[in-house]
Design a protein around this motif. Sequence first.
Motif: not given
Length: 416
Positions: A270, A340, A275, A345-348, A272-273
């Motif tokens: 799960n 991002a 950083e 994916g996510e913006d961590r 993802t993203g």
Amino acid sequence: MIAPLLILLLATPPGTVRIATPRGETSVPVRFEQGAAIAAPLLAGPLGLVVVIEGARATVVLEGVGFVFAIGSPYARVGSRFCQLVDESYVVRDTLFLPLVWLTDCVPRVFGSRFRWDPVASLLTETGDPTAVVRDTPRVAGVTTTAPPVPALPPARPAPVVPATVRAAPNPLTGLRQRHLVVIDPGHGGRDPGNPGRFFPQGITEKDVNLLIARLLRAELVRRGIAASLTRTGDTLIALQDRAGYCRHDCDLFVSIHVNAMPAGRRTPNATGVETYFLSDAKTEDQRRVMQMENNAIRFETPDAAAMEGDLATILKDLQQNEYLRESARLAQLVQQRVAGVHPGEDRGVQQAGFYVLNSARRPAILVETGFSTNKRDGAFLTSALGQRKIANAIADGIVSYLMDLERKLAVGGER
Ligand SMILES: [Zn+2]
């Protein structure tokens, strides 16, 4: 007219270079493939030159001074000083080939007035003044198989400043008015593959993806008129503490490129993203995980390097007063926003942790974790040509925004 003749001679590297010392003279052949390079073992003789090749690192001891070359990288390190060599050093069988510029530019600079390069005669002359050696150059006795000791670094110089009153026309692509240099560090390499790349095609590991993105980033920055160089251009391992040192003097900032991975467990697929990190103390469990993972590369280096671990607390304390901390955080924020924006994916967000790779930086420095190889969608994005290009262009966008801010601040400062 001497000048046009000089240009002509410099444009065509000589077939041999002569080195004259009070103890005799020697000729060194120059090869042209992969840029003009000299064959190092042939230098032995009157110069008392020693070459030690150890893994991806070569140490050349000239007159008691150790020059450390990372094979495949266009730099030489002498203690805490660096020479940019334009071309890479490389090894063919047992012979180390060094860029000609090492002899014509780096050696005279390191030895001060003791050696002089004459481009017309292709002659490096030792002037016979042995006291002229620059004082902060560490001397090593005989053959070394590890890097010479690194003395305390000189105090950080302020960011390179072109007086604000001298205004060049802005670059039409970026709006930037000044010359900038960015050092890009593709994480891992050589016998350190980085993370194994669970959702990467077979045979591809983190180090490969890091290098591909870094190359695209360099090309994109150069296209926009910003000078950029890589800490490694091939599959070689460069010591963590050496990497950020490549960004000195006329360098504006340092960017290390990596791929994230989540250890096996329930939440593995799960995560993802993207950083972006800047150097500081790790605060959360997740930040500590990434820090440990990236710092782990140190086990591929010499035993000495592992001993450095204990010093990290001291270094971090020292760096909390680093004037570039706030600049690094700003750079991290701008790069994170842009990447991002193109990432599936996510913006961590912006993170902070204690990375060895950043802790010798004397300039703003960030580390981008471009996505998770343990996530199927991230893995596909990171190994696609389009995904790599999107990431590289977005990092370049963030860098340009940062440099625009920097130029604006310098201009304001200059007008006061
Ligand atoms: Zn990594």
